[in-house]
Design a protein around this motif. Structure first.
Motif, PDB file in Angstrom:
ATOM      1  N   GLY A 174       0.727  -1.055   0.076  1.00 40.39           N
ATOM      2  CA  GLY A 174       0.075   0.015   0.081  1.00 40.39           C
ATOM      3  C   GLY A 174       0.852   1.301  -0.079  1.00 40.39           C
ATOM      4  O   GLY A 174       1.837   1.484   0.844  1.00 40.39           O
TER       5      GLY A 174
ATOM      6  N   ALA B 153      -3.769  -1.084   6.469  1.00 39.41           N
ATOM      7  CA  ALA B 153      -2.666  -2.024   5.984  1.00 39.41           C
ATOM      8  C   ALA B 153      -2.254  -3.039   7.443  1.00 39.41           C
ATOM      9  O   ALA B 153      -2.194  -4.259   6.906  1.00 39.41           O
TER      10      ALA B 153
ATOM     11  N   HIS C 262       3.135  -1.007   4.044  1.00 38.48           N
ATOM     12  CA  HIS C 262       2.361   0.349   3.780  1.00 38.48           C
ATOM     13  C   HIS C 262       3.398   1.285   3.843  1.00 38.48           C
ATOM     14  O   HIS C 262       4.222   1.415   4.676  1.00 38.48           O
TER      15      HIS C 262
END
Length: 381
Positions: A48, A79, A86
């Motif tokens: 992410g 996340a 992330h």
């Protein structure tokens, strides 16, 4: 909506996804969060990525924004919930220069800007695209409501979302073919209600989070305050004149007006309602006229981005994000409307469609009145 209805084809990658890498653009909202969760369930390695576009302190309490302080924390929480990596990248200065400054300058030039398109063209797709490539991803997935359809030639096409109330294709017309080949839009075939159901089933903390507003950096819809910060001369006043050049009053700055606007003119004692027909930045004049003076027969387009294939000229054109597509014909850079169109403003985009497919679009540089000489418009007796 059962999660079993979603499978590897949603990300349009061949073969098993266990050896693939998907980067998901996570804004902190429910849409991109669901995309990340669906990607994680495919077995692919999912990363992410969130772009920080505002000062953390100033943005943390801003409601209805994206890519701000609280939204970054929400993206991080999602996340962690779904077990993916992330990363947050600081793009505040890039966003300020390429989107916010452009927004202010367009208003000062008498045009009506669309910062969401400029953001997608630059920070959201161009820069994020490069980040995803650098991370070795097979694709970049986003939560936009559009459909990516692979044509017979193997190249990706951009199509409107299945849910017309959520369709975001107008804002993505400037996506290039290379970007489209790499991008994925897993939510394009779903209604928003189903997306929230999926978020709730997975237990995402953002399942009921409100949608962000269209222009994320404009608090409370006060465009003028944003423009003033960039352009201190934004409140320079001038004349309000009719289509024949007669002075009817004074205004307090072009930034308070857009083409088609009726309210806020503060002109009394007139025989019929008047609308903003044109903004003349050079003379700082707001030109007003009756509604029929807004009729536009053609528009000249600049910086046309073409995504369609063979094209015969006839198409459907959308000249505002909330407008219905209308019949038109593109001849070179000139878009001819089958019937007069109203509220067409320089600075906006004209996006062209063949059915649900996005052919491309361009920026409206100039409009051509459907009335040969608007100065000859007279109020009815």
């Amino acid at each position: 909506m059962s999660l079993s209805a979603h499978h590897e084809a949603d990300f349009q990658l061949e073969g098993p996804l266990s050896g693939r890498k998907i980067v998901v653009a996570m804004s902190g909202g429910v849409d991109s969060s669901v995309v990340a969760a669906l990607a994680a369930r495919t077995g692919a390695e999912v990363i992410g990525v969130t772009l920080q576009l505002y000062d953390h302190g100033a943005a943390v309490k801003r409601a209805g924004s994206c890519c701000a302080g609280q939204d970054i924390r929400d993206a991080r929480a999602v996340a962690e919930r779904i077990g993916i990596a992330h990363y947050v990248f600081d793009y505040e200065s890039r966003f300020r220069e390429s989107v916010i400054a452009d927004f202010a300058n367009e208003y000062m030039a008498g045009r009506t800007p669309i910062p969401c398109v400029k953001c997608n063209m630059g920070v959201k797709f161009t820069d994020l695209f490069a980040l995803a490539r650098d991370l070795g991803a097979d694709c970049l997935a986003t939560g936009h409501y559009v459909r990516r359809v692979v044509g017979a030639d193997g190249r990706a096409q951009l199509h409107r979302a299945a849910d017309p109330a959520r369709d975001q294709s107008y804002f993505l017309f400037a996506t290039t073919q290379d970007q489209l080949d790499y991008l994925r839009f897993p939510l394009g075939g779903l209604p928003k209600g189903h997306v929230r159901e999926i978020a709730a089933q997975i237990g995402l903390p953002v399942a009921m989070k409100p949608d962000s507003q269209d222009i994320c950096f404009v608090p409370d819809g006060d465009y003028a305050s944003v423009v003033r910060k960039v352009r201190p001369d934004a409140d320079a006043g001038g004349d309000i004149v009719d289509v024949e050049g007669r002075v009817l009053g004074q205004h307090k700055g072009l930034i308070h007006y857009t083409v088609g606007q009726r309210k806020g003119l503060e002109l009394g004692g007139l025989p019929e309602p008047l609308y903003v027909v044109k903004l003349d930045a050079a003379s700082r004049r707001v030109i007003v006229g009756p509604k029929r003076a807004l009729a536009v027969g053609a528009a000249l387009l600049a910086d046309i981005n073409w995504l369609g294939g063979d094209f015969a000229g006839a198409c459907m054109a959308k000249v505002r994000s909330l407008a219905k597509p209308v019949s038109a014909k593109l001849e070179g850079d000139r878009l001819l409307f089958e019937n007069p169109e109203y509220g067409v403003a320089p600075g906006q985009a004209a996006v062209l469609y063949d059915g649900d497919r996005v052919l491309g679009g361009g920026w409206i540089a100039e409009t051509v009145s459907a009335i040969p000489d608007p100065s000859h418009i007279h109020s009815p007796a």
